[in-house]
Design a protein around this motif. Structure first.
Motif, PDB file in Angstrom:
ATOM      1  N   GLY A 137      36.349  47.630  25.968  1.00  0.00           N
ATOM      2  CA  GLY A 137      37.153  48.841  25.939  1.00  0.00           C
ATOM      3  C   GLY A 137      37.247  49.543  24.607  1.00  0.00           C
ATOM      4  O   GLY A 137      37.887  50.596  24.507  1.00  0.00           O
ATOM      5  N   THR A 138      36.622  48.994  23.571  1.00  0.00           N
ATOM      6  CA  THR A 138      36.625  49.632  22.248  1.00  0.00           C
ATOM      7  C   THR A 138      35.214  50.064  21.882  1.00  0.00           C
ATOM      8  O   THR A 138      34.256  49.325  22.103  1.00  0.00           O
ATOM      9  CB  THR A 138      37.168  48.675  21.171  1.00  0.00           C
ATOM     10  N   LEU A 139      35.110  51.260  21.352  1.00  0.00           N
ATOM     11  CA  LEU A 139      33.825  51.801  20.907  1.00  0.00           C
ATOM     12  C   LEU A 139      33.706  51.636  19.400  1.00  0.00           C
ATOM     13  O   LEU A 139      34.596  52.045  18.643  1.00  0.00           O
ATOM     14  CB  LEU A 139      33.728  53.286  21.265  1.00  0.00           C
ATOM     15  N   TYR A 140      32.601  51.022  18.964  1.00  0.00           N
ATOM     16  CA  TYR A 140      32.288  50.873  17.541  1.00  0.00           C
ATOM     17  C   TYR A 140      31.029  51.689  17.252  1.00  0.00           C
ATOM     18  O   TYR A 140      30.059  51.635  18.006  1.00  0.00           O
ATOM     19  CB  TYR A 140      32.022  49.409  17.189  1.00  0.00           C
ATOM     20  N   ILE A 141      31.064  52.435  16.157  1.00  0.00           N
ATOM     21  CA  ILE A 141      29.912  53.242  15.754  1.00  0.00           C
ATOM     22  C   ILE A 141      29.553  52.899  14.317  1.00  0.00           C
ATOM     23  O   ILE A 141      30.419  52.879  13.442  1.00  0.00           O
ATOM     24  CB  ILE A 141      30.215  54.748  15.836  1.00  0.00           C
ATOM     25  N   ALA A 142      28.278  52.643  14.053  1.00  0.00           N
ATOM     26  CA  ALA A 142      27.773  52.439  12.696  1.00  0.00           C
ATOM     27  C   ALA A 142      26.606  53.379  12.473  1.00  0.00           C
ATOM     28  O   ALA A 142      25.764  53.543  13.364  1.00  0.00           O
ATOM     29  CB  ALA A 142      27.334  50.989  12.487  1.00  0.00           C
ATOM     30  N   ASN A 143      26.539  53.981  11.296  1.00  0.00           N
ATOM     31  CA  ASN A 143      25.494  54.971  11.053  1.00  0.00           C
ATOM     32  C   ASN A 143      24.977  54.900   9.627  1.00  0.00           C
ATOM     33  O   ASN A 143      25.746  54.759   8.677  1.00  0.00           O
ATOM     34  CB  ASN A 143      26.034  56.383  11.320  1.00  0.00           C
ATOM     35  N   LEU A 144      23.659  54.983   9.512  1.00  0.00           N
ATOM     36  CA  LEU A 144      22.988  55.181   8.231  1.00  0.00           C
ATOM     37  C   LEU A 144      22.006  56.332   8.417  1.00  0.00           C
ATOM     38  O   LEU A 144      21.124  56.260   9.273  1.00  0.00           O
ATOM     39  CB  LEU A 144      22.200  53.946   7.791  1.00  0.00           C
ATOM     40  N   GLY A 145      22.162  57.396   7.651  1.00  0.00           N
ATOM     41  CA  GLY A 145      21.251  58.516   7.763  1.00  0.00           C
ATOM     42  C   GLY A 145      21.896  59.699   8.451  1.00  0.00           C
ATOM     43  O   GLY A 145      23.109  59.890   8.383  1.00  0.00           O
ATOM     44  N   ASP A 146      21.087  60.503   9.147  1.00  0.00           N
ATOM     45  CA  ASP A 146      21.610  61.755   9.683  1.00  0.00           C
ATOM     46  C   ASP A 146      21.497  61.882  11.196  1.00  0.00           C
ATOM     47  O   ASP A 146      21.524  62.989  11.730  1.00  0.00           O
ATOM     48  CB  ASP A 146      20.934  62.957   9.012  1.00  0.00           C
ATOM     49  N   SER A 147      21.398  60.756  11.916  1.00  0.00           N
ATOM     50  CA  SER A 147      21.590  60.810  13.361  1.00  0.00           C
ATOM     51  C   SER A 147      23.083  61.009  13.627  1.00  0.00           C
ATOM     52  O   SER A 147      23.910  60.902  12.717  1.00  0.00           O
ATOM     53  CB  SER A 147      21.076  59.535  14.029  1.00  0.00           C
ATOM     54  N   ARG A 148      23.434  61.284  14.874  1.00  0.00           N
ATOM     55  CA  ARG A 148      24.827  61.653  15.149  1.00  0.00           C
ATOM     56  C   ARG A 148      25.265  61.144  16.520  1.00  0.00           C
ATOM     57  O   ARG A 148      24.494  61.158  17.473  1.00  0.00           O
ATOM     58  CB  ARG A 148      24.978  63.176  15.105  1.00  0.00           C
ATOM     59  N   ALA A 149      26.518  60.694  16.591  1.00  0.00           N
ATOM     60  CA  ALA A 149      27.146  60.331  17.862  1.00  0.00           C
ATOM     61  C   ALA A 149      28.301  61.287  18.110  1.00  0.00           C
ATOM     62  O   ALA A 149      29.137  61.512  17.223  1.00  0.00           O
ATOM     63  CB  ALA A 149      27.651  58.890  17.829  1.00  0.00           C
TER      64      ALA A 149
END
Length: 366
Positions: A137-149
């Protein structure tokens, strides 16, 4: 168990099972993209990964540069590193995901070190990395660079609202340039305007990535025989980092779907335009519909027709639009009370099969 994930799985797997072994030129039954080589092609499969489990979903978008080795390595190792670290710690959290990214970076730099003598250009290979994990039930987002959620949620007026979940690590952003200058006050050339674009050391736009060892380790600096990647002087300390920006949020009843995409999509569509396309169209083929909308806009900007863009060869088309990878995950809260068995499946780029996912190893974790 969060059986509402079953609809997510079925929405993803119907097209995946049908198209997993397809290659450029195969037929599509979506009338908007039949015979459209721009919309479906084997090259578009290589940069994404989806893993489904009984109460979890993993999505990865890996936008490589300089070659495919870094994005392929991430595809092969990041999810497995996440499973290993999660098992060791008994849960999934922001720190667990951060540690999995760090382990993947360390693994790729080890590969670079071993291969550098026979394949020096591997030191110039890197990849942006966008990861989404839905866990209990929890959303985790990790990002390196310039993609997007971007998450699409229904507001009070019953209109779809776009919320960007990621920060983009690109020198075109003023805040990124300020960050780089503050971290490297002694280097007046840390960001340079070149060919109309802000670039780090005049070479690369993204400030965070997996790989790009030549911008992180002095021993991988190139000599003048590699003019594209040659620095005027060896770096004294890393100018790029593999530290992801991470956020988390409990999914809310009004959250309807999440769009994960490389920067090629967002170059031509705004967040709001993208969520409106997803919200107002059928689920089947929705990622391809987003892709088609972006390519239509790319053609319009060049005062071309979409059909004219289709005729341009793959090598030249890069000057008209970037590679585009899109994954859409729907969130169905109304299925929570239903006893639905969710298959644990792995859909990975670089291979043309659907197989079992290691999510089964997370059963019993808190």
């Amino acid at each position: 168990m969060f059986s509402w994930l079953a609809r997510i799985v079925s929405a993803c797997l119907r097209p995946v099972r049908r198209y997993a072994r397809m290659s450029k030129g195969d037929n599509l039954d979506d009338v908007s993209t039949v015979g459209d080589a721009l919309v479906w092609g084997k090259d578009l499969e290589q940069h994404s990964q989806v893993e489904t489990g009984s109460d979890a979903v993993f999505v990865g978008v890996y936008d490589g540069h300089g070659g495919a080795e870094a994005s392929r390595f991430i595809n092969d190792h990041l999810f497995l590193n996440l499973m290993r670290v999660a098992q060791e710690n008994g849960s999934i959290s922001e720190d667990i995901i951060r540690n999995a990214v760090s382990a993947t970076e360390d693994g790729f730099l080890t590969l670079v070190r071993r291969s550098y003598g026979i394949k020096p250009l591997i030191a110039a290979m890197g990849s942006c990395c966008l990861v989404g994990v839905i866990w209990k039930g929890t959303l985790y987002i990790a990002n390196l660079g310039d993609s997007r959620a971007v998450i699409g949620s229904v507001g009070r007026s019953n209109k779809i609202i776009a919320e960007q979940l990621t920060k983009e690590h690109n020198a075109s952003k003023e805040e990124v340039r300020r960050e780089l200058k503050s971290l490297h006050p002694e280097d007046s050339q840390i960001v340079v305007m070149k060919q109309g674009t802000w670039r780090i050391k005049g070479i690369i736009q993204v400030s965070r990535s997996i790989g790009d060892a030549y911008l992180k380790r002095p021993e991988f600096s190139f000599d003048p025989s590699f003019p594209r990647f040659h620095l005027p002087e060896p770096i004294r300390r890393p100018v790029l980092t593999a530290e992801p920006s991470i956020c988390s949020r409990v999914l809310r009843p009004n959250d309807k779907f999440i769009i994960f995409a490389s920067d090629g999509l967002w170059e031509h569509l705004t967040n709001q335009e993208a969520v409106e396309i997803v919200h107002t169209n059928p689920r089947t083929g929705i990622a391809r519909r987003l892709l088609r909308a972006a390519l239509n806009e790319a053609a319009r900007k060049r005062e071309m027709r979409y059909k004219d863009l289709q005729k341009i060869g793959k090598g030249i088309r890069r000057f008209f639009h970037d590679d585009i990878t899109v994954v859409v995950v729907y969130i169905d809260h109304d299925l929570r009370c239903k006893n639905v068995t969710v298959p644990e499946l792995s859909i990975k780029g670089f291979i043309d099969t659907v197989g079992p996912s290691n999510f089964r190893n997370l059963r019993g974790l808190e």
